[in-house]
Write a protein that holds these residues in place. Structure first.
Motif, PDB file in Angstrom:
ATOM      1  N   ALA A  86      19.578 -23.193  10.680  1.00 58.93           N
ATOM      2  CA  ALA A  86      20.672 -22.455  10.037  1.00 58.93           C
ATOM      3  C   ALA A  86      20.492 -22.448   8.520  1.00 58.93           C
ATOM      4  N   ILE A  87      20.060 -23.580   7.957  1.00 62.59           N
ATOM      5  CA  ILE A  87      19.814 -23.642   6.510  1.00 62.59           C
ATOM      6  C   ILE A  87      18.728 -22.657   6.112  1.00 62.59           C
ATOM      7  N   ARG A  88      17.656 -22.611   6.902  1.00 62.98           N
ATOM      8  CA  ARG A  88      16.566 -21.683   6.608  1.00 62.98           C
ATOM      9  C   ARG A  88      17.036 -20.232   6.708  1.00 62.98           C
ATOM     10  N   LEU A  89      17.851 -19.933   7.700  1.00 67.99           N
ATOM     11  CA  LEU A  89      18.333 -18.560   7.847  1.00 67.99           C
ATOM     12  C   LEU A  89      19.211 -18.151   6.664  1.00 67.99           C
ATOM     13  N   VAL A  90      19.966 -19.100   6.138  1.00 70.43           N
ATOM     14  CA  VAL A  90      20.752 -18.801   4.936  1.00 70.43           C
ATOM     15  C   VAL A  90      19.819 -18.467   3.779  1.00 70.43           C
ATOM     16  N   ASP A  91      18.719 -19.215   3.644  1.00 74.67           N
ATOM     17  CA  ASP A  91      17.725 -18.925   2.604  1.00 74.67           C
ATOM     18  C   ASP A  91      17.166 -17.509   2.773  1.00 74.67           C
ATOM     19  N   TYR A  92      16.803 -17.168   4.010  1.00 74.25           N
ATOM     20  CA  TYR A  92      16.227 -15.847   4.273  1.00 74.25           C
ATOM     21  C   TYR A  92      17.253 -14.748   4.001  1.00 74.25           C
ATOM     22  N   ALA A  93      18.505 -14.994   4.391  1.00 72.74           N
ATOM     23  CA  ALA A  93      19.555 -13.998   4.167  1.00 72.74           C
ATOM     24  C   ALA A  93      19.782 -13.780   2.671  1.00 72.74           C
ATOM     25  N   GLU A  94      19.761 -14.879   1.896  1.00 79.38           N
ATOM     26  CA  GLU A  94      19.905 -14.742   0.447  1.00 79.38           C
ATOM     27  C   GLU A  94      18.778 -13.897  -0.138  1.00 79.38           C
ATOM     28  N   ALA A  95      17.567 -14.087   0.390  1.00 82.43           N
ATOM     29  CA  ALA A  95      16.429 -13.303  -0.094  1.00 82.43           C
ATOM     30  C   ALA A  95      16.615 -11.822   0.224  1.00 82.43           C
ATOM     31  N   MET A  96      17.115 -11.522   1.410  1.00 80.78           N
ATOM     32  CA  MET A  96      17.369 -10.128   1.786  1.00 80.78           C
ATOM     33  C   MET A  96      18.409  -9.495   0.870  1.00 80.78           C
ATOM     34  N   ILE A  97      19.446 -10.259   0.572  1.00 79.02           N
ATOM     35  CA  ILE A  97      20.505  -9.746  -0.297  1.00 79.02           C
ATOM     36  C   ILE A  97      19.967  -9.530  -1.710  1.00 79.02           C
TER      37      ILE A  97
ATOM     38  N   VAL B 217      24.847  -1.232   2.993  1.00 78.06           N
ATOM     39  CA  VAL B 217      25.560  -2.502   3.141  1.00 78.06           C
ATOM     40  C   VAL B 217      25.680  -2.839   4.625  1.00 78.06           C
ATOM     41  N   HIS B 218      25.959  -1.818   5.432  1.00 83.84           N
ATOM     42  CA  HIS B 218      26.024  -2.041   6.880  1.00 83.84           C
ATOM     43  C   HIS B 218      24.656  -2.441   7.430  1.00 83.84           C
ATOM     44  N   ARG B 219      23.602  -1.783   6.948  1.00 86.21           N
ATOM     45  CA  ARG B 219      22.255  -2.153   7.396  1.00 86.21           C
ATOM     46  C   ARG B 219      21.958  -3.617   7.073  1.00 86.21           C
ATOM     47  N   LEU B 220      22.323  -4.011   5.880  1.00 86.50           N
ATOM     48  CA  LEU B 220      22.085  -5.391   5.466  1.00 86.50           C
ATOM     49  C   LEU B 220      22.858  -6.361   6.358  1.00 86.50           C
ATOM     50  N   ALA B 221      24.101  -6.035   6.674  1.00 86.29           N
ATOM     51  CA  ALA B 221      24.909  -6.894   7.549  1.00 86.29           C
ATOM     52  C   ALA B 221      24.282  -7.019   8.934  1.00 86.29           C
ATOM     53  N   PHE B 222      23.800  -5.909   9.472  1.00 87.70           N
ATOM     54  CA  PHE B 222      23.148  -5.952  10.780  1.00 87.70           C
ATOM     55  C   PHE B 222      21.863  -6.788  10.730  1.00 87.70           C
ATOM     56  N   CYS B 223      21.122  -6.682   9.646  1.00 89.68           N
ATOM     57  CA  CYS B 223      19.876  -7.451   9.518  1.00 89.68           C
ATOM     58  C   CYS B 223      20.157  -8.946   9.436  1.00 89.68           C
ATOM     59  N   ILE B 224      21.193  -9.330   8.705  1.00 93.07           N
ATOM     60  CA  ILE B 224      21.544 -10.749   8.594  1.00 93.07           C
ATOM     61  C   ILE B 224      22.017 -11.274   9.949  1.00 93.07           C
ATOM     62  N   THR B 225      22.830 -10.484  10.628  1.00 86.81           N
ATOM     63  CA  THR B 225      23.271 -10.865  11.971  1.00 86.81           C
ATOM     64  C   THR B 225      22.075 -10.987  12.906  1.00 86.81           C
ATOM     65  N   GLY B 226      21.101 -10.077  12.742  1.00 85.08           N
ATOM     66  CA  GLY B 226      19.913 -10.107  13.582  1.00 85.08           C
ATOM     67  C   GLY B 226      19.107 -11.388  13.428  1.00 85.08           C
ATOM     68  N   LEU B 227      19.109 -11.960  12.229  1.00 85.80           N
ATOM     69  CA  LEU B 227      18.416 -13.235  12.021  1.00 85.80           C
ATOM     70  C   LEU B 227      18.957 -14.305  12.970  1.00 85.80           C
TER      71      LEU B 227
END
Length: 238
Positions: free
Chosen positions: A209-220, A170-180
């Motif tokens: 920002a909209i695109r990054l939300v899309d990418y973050a959703e895909a990661m999740i 979960v921490h890795r995922l949070a860091f990856c989303i922040t990294g985007l």
């Protein structure tokens, strides 16, 4: 009729006092912006108060008046212009928000400073210089602002993943989303050289920002599927 005097707490100051107060705010802001440019270019130790005052069109004594000393001015430059990461927690942590709404709040808040153009670039350079030539402020920033913001994002991700006990993934995922979002600051010069229209206007940043939300959703979604697969494998084992 006899006039009633206003309470001292509600009386407006005379015009001259208001003008001086406004001038003071402006003078302080000029010092912060001038110091930001010099600190970002030269670092804390190699920048003199005289240089800062000259660049701001102010007297050296004004630095002592508004900030106490050079260290106080540096702290103001480092922490004030773009706000604090933990200030945005209310944009994405509330439990009534959907996952997408939380991600929108997190990423929009993260990217908002990019709309200030050169100011954001200078602050990014200053943060990098602070990492290379530490004064202690970066460590303080991590503990007081970045850690709480990260913890809030982790809590949001854990909730939407249905995780009862937060683990390293979960921490890795949070860091990856922040990294985007962080990559936008780190690579701004490259983006402007390769595809400047992607970051040229506030609207362009909002679209990113909209695109990054899309990418973050895909990661999740990938992380959720991975967890479901692991849980299914465990059930199959005798």
């Amino acid at each position: 009729m006899k006039s009633v005097a206003q309470p001292a707490s509600t009386r407006l100051p005379p015009p001259q006092a208001r003008r001086q107060r406004s001038d003071g705010v402006e003078a302080r802001a000029h010092l912060v912006l001038a110091a930001l440019q010099l600190f970002a270019e030269k670092g804390f130790s190699k920048t003199s108060t005289r240089e800062i005052a000259q660049a701001a069109g102010a007297n050296v004594a004004a630095i002592s008046y508004y900030f106490g000393d050079k260290a106080g001015l540096y702290r103001a430059v480092f922490t004030e212009p773009l706000g604090k990461p933990c200030d945005d927690i209310s944009r994405y942590q509330p439990v009534h928000l959907s996952l997408r709404q939380s991600l929108e709040g997190f990423i929009a808040g993260f990217l908002e400073p990019l709309k200030q153009g050169e100011l954001a670039q200078q602050l990014t350079r200053l943060h990098f210089r602070e990492m290379l030539e530490p004064t202690g402020l970066w460590a303080e920033q991590i503990n007081s602002n970045i850690k709480p913001a990260h913890a809030a994002l982790v809590e949001v991700l854990g909730r939407h993943l249905g995780v009862t006990r937060i683990d390293d993934d979960v921490h890795r995922l949070a860091f990856c989303i922040t990294g985007l979002a962080m990559q936008m600051f780190i690579s701004r010069d490259v983006i402007e050289a390769v595809r400047p229209q992607l970051i040229a206007t506030p609207r362009a940043i909002d679209l990113w920002a909209i695109r990054l939300v899309d990418y973050a959703e895909a990661m999740i979604a990938v992380e959720a599927a991975r967890r479901q697969s692991l849980a299914a494998d465990k059930k199959k084992k005798p």
